[in-house]
Design an enzyme around this catalytic site. Structure first.
Site, PDB file in Angstrom:
ATOM      1  N   GLN A 168       0.856  -1.210   0.000  1.00 22.14           N
ATOM      2  CA  GLN A 168       0.000   0.000   0.000  1.00 22.14           C
ATOM      3  C   GLN A 168       0.876   1.238   0.000  1.00 22.14           C
ATOM      4  O   GLN A 168       1.764   1.392   0.828  1.00 22.14           O
ATOM      5  CB  GLN A 168      -0.922  -0.009   1.219  1.00 22.14           C
ATOM      6  CG  GLN A 168      -1.838   1.207   1.326  1.00 22.14           C
ATOM      7  CD  GLN A 168      -1.262   2.308   2.198  1.00 22.14           C
ATOM      8  OE1 GLN A 168      -0.619   2.018   3.207  1.00 22.14           O
ATOM      9  NE2 GLN A 168      -1.464   3.551   1.810  1.00 22.14           N
ATOM     10  N   THR A 191      -3.733   4.363  -1.777  1.00 24.27           N
ATOM     11  CA  THR A 191      -4.829   4.901  -0.956  1.00 24.27           C
ATOM     12  C   THR A 191      -5.022   6.371  -1.288  1.00 24.27           C
ATOM     13  O   THR A 191      -4.084   7.171  -1.204  1.00 24.27           O
ATOM     14  CB  THR A 191      -4.506   4.723   0.537  1.00 24.27           C
ATOM     15  OG1 THR A 191      -4.286   3.335   0.777  1.00 24.27           O
ATOM     16  CG2 THR A 191      -5.634   5.212   1.418  1.00 24.27           C
ATOM     17  N   ARG A 238      -8.902  12.217  14.496  1.00 25.96           N
ATOM     18  CA  ARG A 238      -9.329  11.170  15.425  1.00 25.96           C
ATOM     19  C   ARG A 238      -9.241  11.743  16.834  1.00 25.96           C
ATOM     20  O   ARG A 238      -8.160  11.889  17.403  1.00 25.96           O
ATOM     21  CB  ARG A 238      -8.521   9.907  15.205  1.00 25.96           C
ATOM     22  CG  ARG A 238      -8.878   9.282  13.847  1.00 25.96           C
ATOM     23  CD  ARG A 238      -8.437   7.877  13.721  1.00 25.96           C
ATOM     24  NE  ARG A 238      -7.008   7.764  13.636  1.00 25.96           N
ATOM     25  CZ  ARG A 238      -6.303   7.898  12.518  1.00 25.96           C
ATOM     26  NH1 ARG A 238      -6.910   8.143  11.355  1.00 25.96           N
ATOM     27  NH2 ARG A 238      -5.004   7.779  12.527  1.00 25.96           N
ATOM     28  N   LYS A 277      -7.543   2.367  -3.495  1.00 28.25           N
ATOM     29  CA  LYS A 277      -8.279   2.163  -2.234  1.00 28.25           C
ATOM     30  C   LYS A 277      -8.811   3.505  -1.720  1.00 28.25           C
ATOM     31  O   LYS A 277      -8.080   4.491  -1.652  1.00 28.25           O
ATOM     32  CB  LYS A 277      -7.335   1.555  -1.188  1.00 28.25           C
ATOM     33  CG  LYS A 277      -7.929   1.412   0.200  1.00 28.25           C
ATOM     34  CD  LYS A 277      -7.010   0.601   1.104  1.00 28.25           C
ATOM     35  CE  LYS A 277      -7.605   0.372   2.483  1.00 28.25           C
ATOM     36  NZ  LYS A 277      -7.421   1.494   3.394  1.00 28.25           N
ATOM     37  N   HIS A 314     -11.884   4.025   4.863  1.00 28.27           N
ATOM     38  CA  HIS A 314     -10.775   3.949   5.823  1.00 28.27           C
ATOM     39  C   HIS A 314     -11.315   3.564   7.206  1.00 28.27           C
ATOM     40  O   HIS A 314     -10.813   3.997   8.241  1.00 28.27           O
ATOM     41  CB  HIS A 314     -10.069   5.307   5.889  1.00 28.27           C
ATOM     42  CG  HIS A 314      -8.564   5.229   5.925  1.00 28.27           C
ATOM     43  ND1 HIS A 314      -7.774   5.574   4.879  1.00 28.27           N
ATOM     44  CD2 HIS A 314      -7.707   4.859   6.914  1.00 28.27           C
ATOM     45  CE1 HIS A 314      -6.503   5.443   5.205  1.00 28.27           C
ATOM     46  NE2 HIS A 314      -6.432   4.995   6.438  1.00 28.27           N
ATOM     47  N   ARG A 351     -12.119   6.423   9.538  1.00 29.42           N
ATOM     48  CA  ARG A 351     -11.009   7.097  10.230  1.00 29.42           C
ATOM     49  C   ARG A 351     -10.591   8.387   9.547  1.00 29.42           C
ATOM     50  O   ARG A 351      -9.718   9.089  10.030  1.00 29.42           O
ATOM     51  CB  ARG A 351      -9.785   6.158  10.285  1.00 29.42           C
ATOM     52  CG  ARG A 351     -10.015   4.924  11.102  1.00 29.42           C
ATOM     53  CD  ARG A 351      -8.934   3.873  10.842  1.00 29.42           C
ATOM     54  NE  ARG A 351      -7.641   4.217  11.386  1.00 29.42           N
ATOM     55  CZ  ARG A 351      -7.269   4.029  12.644  1.00 29.42           C
ATOM     56  NH1 ARG A 351      -8.125   3.530  13.513  1.00 29.42           N
ATOM     57  NH2 ARG A 351      -6.043   4.340  13.044  1.00 29.42           N
ATOM     58  N   GLY A 409     -11.332  -5.892   5.317  1.00 32.34           N
ATOM     59  CA  GLY A 409     -11.347  -5.855   6.769  1.00 32.34           C
ATOM     60  C   GLY A 409      -9.926  -5.719   7.291  1.00 32.34           C
ATOM     61  O   GLY A 409      -8.991  -5.885   6.542  1.00 32.34           O
TER      62      GLY A 409
HETATM   63  C1  LIG Z   1      -5.105   0.960  13.123  1.00 29.18           C
HETATM   64  C2  LIG Z   1      -5.420   1.149  11.664  1.00 29.18           C
HETATM   65  C3  LIG Z   1      -4.418   1.603  10.819  1.00 29.18           C
HETATM   66  C4  LIG Z   1      -4.694   1.751   9.448  1.00 29.18           C
HETATM   67  N1  LIG Z   1      -3.676   2.130   8.611  1.00 29.18           N
HETATM   68  C5  LIG Z   1      -3.917   2.240   7.283  1.00 29.18           C
HETATM   69  C6  LIG Z   1      -2.856   2.564   6.388  1.00 29.18           C
HETATM   70  O1  LIG Z   1      -1.705   2.753   6.795  1.00 29.18           O
HETATM   71  N2  LIG Z   1      -3.155   2.660   5.074  1.00 29.18           N
HETATM   72  C7  LIG Z   1      -4.420   2.463   4.588  1.00 29.18           C
HETATM   73  O2  LIG Z   1      -4.647   2.564   3.386  1.00 29.18           O
HETATM   74  N3  LIG Z   1      -5.435   2.123   5.411  1.00 29.18           N
HETATM   75  C8  LIG Z   1      -5.214   2.009   6.742  1.00 29.18           C
HETATM   76  N4  LIG Z   1      -6.237   1.662   7.587  1.00 29.18           N
HETATM   77  C9  LIG Z   1      -7.583   1.395   7.039  1.00 29.18           C
HETATM   78  C10 LIG Z   1      -7.768  -0.081   6.741  1.00 29.18           C
HETATM   79  O3  LIG Z   1      -6.877  -0.495   5.721  1.00 29.18           O
HETATM   80  C11 LIG Z   1      -9.202  -0.382   6.295  1.00 29.18           C
HETATM   81  O4  LIG Z   1      -9.526   0.462   5.223  1.00 29.18           O
HETATM   82  C12 LIG Z   1     -10.213  -0.200   7.387  1.00 29.18           C
HETATM   83  O5  LIG Z   1      -9.775  -0.714   8.621  1.00 29.18           O
HETATM   84  C13 LIG Z   1     -11.526  -0.932   7.046  1.00 29.18           C
HETATM   85  O6  LIG Z   1     -12.434  -0.006   6.627  1.00 29.18           O
HETATM   86  P1  LIG Z   1     -13.037   0.043   5.137  1.00 29.18           P
HETATM   87  O7  LIG Z   1     -13.960  -1.111   5.025  1.00 29.18           O
HETATM   88  O8  LIG Z   1     -13.689   1.347   5.083  1.00 29.18           O
HETATM   89  O9  LIG Z   1     -11.883  -0.062   4.177  1.00 29.18           O
HETATM   90  C14 LIG Z   1      -5.996   1.486   8.946  1.00 29.18           C
HETATM   91  C15 LIG Z   1      -6.987   1.027   9.819  1.00 29.18           C
HETATM   92  C16 LIG Z   1      -6.711   0.853  11.151  1.00 29.18           C
HETATM   93  C17 LIG Z   1      -7.801   0.351  12.048  1.00 29.18           C
END
Ligand SMILES: Cc1cc2nc3c(=O)[nH]c(=O)nc-3n(C[C@H](O)[C@H](O)[C@H](O)COP(=O)(O)O)c2cc1C
Length: 376
Positions: free
Chosen positions: A142, A170, A179, A268, A292, A295, A324
């Site tokens: 990624q 991403t 957050r 993504k 994300h 987030r 997930g």
């Molecule tokens: C602790 C944590 C760190 C994450 N770090 C990244 C990251 O570095 N890069 C990224 O593209 N997504 C990151 N994500 C997002 C996840 O890849 C993923 O998109 C998300 O947990 C699931 O939500 P979604 O169904 O909306 O994709 C992170 C999520 C969490 C919980």
């Protein structure tokens, strides 16, 4: 989730302790300092999208076909030409090494052993070469443009050489999401390179001695091993928030990334049909409908709600994924739980394989238009 890794392997197989994913979440909450747990568990601002993401799944109801024998449900799928043992790809999770020693390697190892793919975040505490070696199977890298194009180019070259088979770009992070839990808990202060600003955390960290001992034994706080700034070396944790401000990925950047990588690109962070079409236009091979995990921008629609719009607009041209996230034996247990849930649910639905699972097996609120135009 991380309490089951290494020393706790034997206990991990005792069924009553970890029956579902929520049990793993509670175990992580007990094990980790609050500042670390909340970093994983929290969403942006009022966490509306975080809650809505879960709620949207709760609203789906099934339409089983009973009296159908499905003795061996086939869970396999093909994604970007690679066969996976089930429709699950581990999403990129930055700073996994904060959660468990060598977290990225541990999670990649569990994914590989389960026959599914692992996506390594740019914000990894482990070297990408070590993560690919730990997985032994399909790994994707990624990419954020943190540190600029030269820095990204060196990661891209290394990822190619290490055998990463797809690049996941991403696009929903032009700035770090707000957050509020992280702000209140002082994540930035904890991760700063100023020892004095870590003092308020001493009592909280000492209350989790097992996590602390392992974290320190793993090298303590840390650099991003794959964000290597030319002439400076790996980026420090303390610098990441500011670096994110300068790292927006535009559609023009995607053309450059495409040329630099030369292999399949997955985009993504798609929320709308318009952006899905742009992803097709720039030549992406797959896209991830993702907010994300709530987030980044709060109050965007839950992923499950926008999925039909995206599939209707580009589903014939590109692979559409919904992901997930999670960290050794804890990750292995999570995958095992999901595999068993999926297999049992298919049998209860009377559906012989993932390939044959379509919308006729579910009721999704707001999906009435599709139902009116399709025979069941
Ligand atoms: C602790 C944590 C760190 C994450 N770090 C990244 C990251 O570095 N890069 C990224 O593209 N997504 C990151 N994500 C997002 C996840 O890849 C993923 O998109 C998300 O947990 C699931 O939500 P979604 O169904 O909306 O994709 C992170 C999520 C969490 C919980």
């Amino acid at each position: 989730m991380f309490r089951f890794a290494q020393h706790d392997k034997a206990r991990a197989v005792e069924p009553p302790r970890v029956v579902n994913i929520e049990d793993l979440r509670r175990a992580a909450k007990r094990r980790l300092p609050r500042v670390v747990f909340d970093y994983i568990d929290g969403g942006a601002e009022d966490e509306r999208t975080l809650r809505a993401n879960c709620h949207a799944f709760e609203e789906v109801t099934f339409r089983p076909r009973c009296a159908v024998a499905t003795p061996a449900c086939d869970l396999r799928v093909s994604v970007l030409g690679t066969s996976l043992s089930m429709p699950l790809i581990l999403a990129p999770v930055g700073s996994s090494r904060l959660m468990y020693p060598r977290g990225e390697e541990a999670a990649a190892g569990a994914a590989g052993a389960a026959g599914i793919a692992y996506t390594l975040s740019t914000l990894s505490g482990c070297r990408l070469e070590d993560v690919a070696a730990a997985s032994k199977r399909t790994v994707w890298y990624q990419l954020y443009l943190i540190g600029g194009r030269d820095c990204a180019l060196s990661a891209i070259e290394r990822a190619k050489a290490a055998g990463f088979s797809a690049l996941v770009v991403t696009i929903d992070t032009p700035v770090a999401g707000m957050r509020e839990r992280d702000l209140r808990n002082g994540v930035k202060e904890l991760l700063s390179d100023n020892l004095g600003s870590k003092l308020p955390f001493v009592s909280q960290l000492l209350m989790k001695p097992r996590w602390l001992t392992r974290f320190l034994a793993d090298g303590g706080l840390m650099k991003f091993q794959n964000v290597v700034i030319p002439g400076k070396g790996p980026m420090l944790y303390a610098d990441v928030t500011a670096a994110l401000e300068d790292s927006v990925v535009t559609w023009d950047d995607l053309k450059w990334i495409q040329r630099a990588w030369g292999g399949p690109i997955v985009i993504k962070g798609i929320h709308t049909a318009d952006d899905a079409r742009r992803a097709v236009d720039v030549g992406a091979k797959a896209l991830v409908v993702s907010n994300h995990g709530g987030r980044q921008l709060d109050s965007v629609a839950p992923t499950l709600r926008v999925l039909p719009e995206v599939v209707a607009s580009v589903g014939d041209h590109i692979e559409v994924l919904l992901v997930g996230a999670a960290g050794g034996a804890g990750v292995a247990r999570a995958i095992e739980i999901l595999r068993a849930d999926l297999s049992r649910t298919l049998k209860l639905l009377g559906c012989p394989s993932v390939a044959e699972l379509d919308r006729s097996y579910v009721d999704i609120p707001g999906d009435w238009l599709w139902k009116m135009t399709n025979d069941r």
